[in-house]
Design a protein around this motif. Structure first.
Motif, PDB file in Angstrom:
ATOM      1  N   LEU A  42       0.694  -1.141  -0.049  1.00  0.00           N
ATOM      2  CA  LEU A  42       0.046   0.052  -0.043  1.00  0.00           C
ATOM      3  C   LEU A  42       0.873   1.066  -0.133  1.00  0.00           C
ATOM      4  CD1 LEU A  42      -2.674  -0.945   2.419  1.00  0.00           C
ATOM      5  CD2 LEU A  42      -3.075  -0.853  -0.191  1.00  0.00           C
ATOM      6  N   ALA A  43       1.938   1.205   0.665  1.00  0.00           N
ATOM      7  CA  ALA A  43       2.637   2.411   0.652  1.00  0.00           C
ATOM      8  C   ALA A  43       3.592   2.700  -0.692  1.00  0.00           C
ATOM      9  CB  ALA A  43       3.852   2.343   1.733  1.00  0.00           C
ATOM     10  N   LEU A  44       3.805   1.489  -1.165  1.00  0.00           N
ATOM     11  CA  LEU A  44       4.200   1.694  -2.762  1.00  0.00           C
ATOM     12  C   LEU A  44       3.300   2.227  -3.661  1.00  0.00           C
ATOM     13  CD1 LEU A  44       6.557   1.102  -4.808  1.00  0.00           C
ATOM     14  CD2 LEU A  44       6.007  -1.177  -4.998  1.00  0.00           C
ATOM     15  N   LEU A  45       2.019   1.733  -3.536  1.00  0.00           N
ATOM     16  CA  LEU A  45       0.906   2.035  -4.460  1.00  0.00           C
ATOM     17  C   LEU A  45       0.870   3.492  -4.034  1.00  0.00           C
ATOM     18  CD1 LEU A  45      -1.359  -0.849  -4.408  1.00  0.00           C
ATOM     19  CD2 LEU A  45       0.055   0.052  -6.356  1.00  0.00           C
ATOM     20  N   GLY A  46       0.957   4.183  -2.761  1.00  0.00           N
ATOM     21  CA  GLY A  46       0.786   5.488  -2.619  1.00  0.00           C
ATOM     22  C   GLY A  46       1.624   6.532  -3.237  1.00  0.00           C
ATOM     23  N   THR A  47       2.888   5.778  -3.058  1.00  0.00           N
ATOM     24  CA  THR A  47       3.927   6.815  -3.679  1.00  0.00           C
ATOM     25  C   THR A  47       3.874   6.725  -5.302  1.00  0.00           C
ATOM     26  OG1 THR A  47       5.548   6.098  -2.067  1.00  0.00           O
ATOM     27  CG2 THR A  47       6.659   6.952  -3.975  1.00  0.00           C
ATOM     28  N   ARG A  48       3.527   5.648  -5.777  1.00  0.00           N
ATOM     29  CA  ARG A  48       3.302   5.886  -7.124  1.00  0.00           C
ATOM     30  C   ARG A  48       2.351   6.621  -7.574  1.00  0.00           C
ATOM     31  NH1 ARG A  48       4.041  -0.506  -9.057  1.00  0.00           N
ATOM     32  NH2 ARG A  48       6.359  -0.597  -8.714  1.00  0.00           N
ATOM     33  N   ALA A  49       1.248   6.646  -6.885  1.00  0.00           N
ATOM     34  CA  ALA A  49      -0.100   7.457  -7.194  1.00  0.00           C
ATOM     35  C   ALA A  49       0.439   9.057  -7.086  1.00  0.00           C
ATOM     36  CB  ALA A  49      -1.114   7.141  -6.108  1.00  0.00           C
ATOM     37  N   ALA A  75      -8.270  10.727 -23.661  1.00  0.00           N
ATOM     38  CA  ALA A  75      -9.212   9.717 -23.258  1.00  0.00           C
ATOM     39  C   ALA A  75      -8.452   8.747 -22.654  1.00  0.00           C
ATOM     40  CB  ALA A  75     -10.188   9.041 -24.529  1.00  0.00           C
ATOM     41  N   ASN A  76      -8.841   8.104 -21.786  1.00  0.00           N
ATOM     42  CA  ASN A  76      -8.139   7.116 -20.836  1.00  0.00           C
ATOM     43  C   ASN A  76      -6.528   7.651 -20.676  1.00  0.00           C
ATOM     44  OD1 ASN A  76     -10.052   5.229 -20.986  1.00  0.00           O
ATOM     45  ND2 ASN A  76      -9.537   4.495 -23.160  1.00  0.00           N
ATOM     46  N   PHE A  77      -6.599   8.578 -19.824  1.00  0.00           N
ATOM     47  CA  PHE A  77      -5.406   9.264 -19.481  1.00  0.00           C
ATOM     48  C   PHE A  77      -4.807   8.514 -18.222  1.00  0.00           C
ATOM     49  CE2 PHE A  77      -3.116  13.393 -17.887  1.00  0.00           C
ATOM     50  CZ  PHE A  77      -2.155  12.910 -18.279  1.00  0.00           C
ATOM     51  N   THR A  78      -3.869   7.655 -18.376  1.00  0.00           N
ATOM     52  CA  THR A  78      -3.370   6.989 -17.317  1.00  0.00           C
ATOM     53  C   THR A  78      -1.729   7.007 -17.305  1.00  0.00           C
ATOM     54  OG1 THR A  78      -3.038   4.994 -18.936  1.00  0.00           O
ATOM     55  CG2 THR A  78      -5.152   5.150 -17.587  1.00  0.00           C
ATOM     56  N   ILE A  79      -1.358   7.033 -16.163  1.00  0.00           N
ATOM     57  CA  ILE A  79       0.285   6.947 -15.995  1.00  0.00           C
ATOM     58  C   ILE A  79       0.405   6.121 -14.926  1.00  0.00           C
ATOM     59  CG2 ILE A  79       2.224   8.553 -14.984  1.00  0.00           C
ATOM     60  CD1 ILE A  79       0.629  10.915 -15.919  1.00  0.00           C
ATOM     61  N   ASN A  80       1.304   5.055 -14.998  1.00  0.00           N
ATOM     62  CA  ASN A  80       1.668   3.899 -14.422  1.00  0.00           C
ATOM     63  C   ASN A  80       0.647   3.053 -13.918  1.00  0.00           C
ATOM     64  OD1 ASN A  80       4.504   4.451 -14.685  1.00  0.00           O
ATOM     65  ND2 ASN A  80       4.542   5.686 -12.703  1.00  0.00           N
ATOM     66  N   GLY A  81      -0.509   2.993 -14.689  1.00  0.00           N
ATOM     67  CA  GLY A  81      -1.697   2.174 -14.264  1.00  0.00           C
ATOM     68  C   GLY A  81      -2.679   3.142 -13.642  1.00  0.00           C
ATOM     69  N   PHE A  82      -2.365   4.370 -13.153  1.00  0.00           N
ATOM     70  CA  PHE A  82      -3.205   5.191 -12.432  1.00  0.00           C
ATOM     71  C   PHE A  82      -4.380   5.961 -13.451  1.00  0.00           C
ATOM     72  CE2 PHE A  82      -0.141   4.347  -9.390  1.00  0.00           C
ATOM     73  CZ  PHE A  82      -0.884   3.775  -8.386  1.00  0.00           C
ATOM     74  N   ARG A  83      -5.602   5.897 -13.297  1.00  0.00           N
ATOM     75  CA  ARG A  83      -6.231   6.730 -14.268  1.00  0.00           C
ATOM     76  C   ARG A  83      -6.161   8.250 -13.640  1.00  0.00           C
ATOM     77  NH1 ARG A  83     -11.361   8.742 -14.347  1.00  0.00           N
ATOM     78  NH2 ARG A  83     -12.216   9.237 -16.486  1.00  0.00           N
ATOM     79  N   ILE A  84      -5.951   9.098 -14.693  1.00  0.00           N
ATOM     80  CA  ILE A  84      -6.046  10.678 -14.214  1.00  0.00           C
ATOM     81  C   ILE A  84      -7.111  11.384 -14.528  1.00  0.00           C
ATOM     82  CG2 ILE A  84      -4.242  12.801 -14.053  1.00  0.00           C
ATOM     83  CD1 ILE A  84      -2.861  10.138 -12.866  1.00  0.00           C
ATOM     84  N   ALA A  85      -7.742  12.162 -13.491  1.00  0.00           N
ATOM     85  CA  ALA A  85      -8.766  13.049 -13.998  1.00  0.00           C
ATOM     86  C   ALA A  85      -8.370  14.353 -13.433  1.00  0.00           C
ATOM     87  CB  ALA A  85     -10.069  12.419 -13.534  1.00  0.00           C
TER      88      ALA A  85
END
Length: 100
Positions: A42-49, A75-85
């Motif tokens: 979870l800490a790693l995912l938080g840093t990536r986000a 459309a489908n703006f994603t970075i490292n698997g995270f959808r960006i809005a």
């Protein structure tokens, strides 16, 4: 007088007790390892986000400086698997001018 049978029964009880205690310790350590691994993930995912959001902010700032207007997100703006809005709105800035 101590009988040999009593000693054997006592030893068996002690061995069974120790086996149960060791089994419980192994189960506890396994559960602890699993929870620590989940917390690390979870800490790693938080840093990536966080860094994905930072990258999106930098992209938006670049687009605003280049076009002088708010960019439309792809459309489908994603970075490292995270959808960006994100959203952008122009805000006029009024500066007060004083007479000298």
């Amino acid at each position: 007088m101590i009988h040999k049978g009593n000693i054997v029964m006592a030893l068996r009880a002690a061995v069974i007790f120790l086996m149960v205690v060791v089994a419980l310790l192994v189960a506890y350590m396994s559960r602890l390892l699993t929870s620590e691994t989940a917390a690390g993930n979870l800490a790693l995912l938080g840093t990536r986000a966080y860094w994905a959001a930072q990258a999106a902010n930098e992209w938006a700032a670049y687009e605003i400086n280049r076009n002088s207007s708010c960019p439309a997100a792809p459309a489908n703006f994603t970075i490292n698997g995270f959808r960006i809005a994100f959203s952008c709105a122009a805000t006029p800035i009024w500066k007060a001018v004083s007479a000298v």
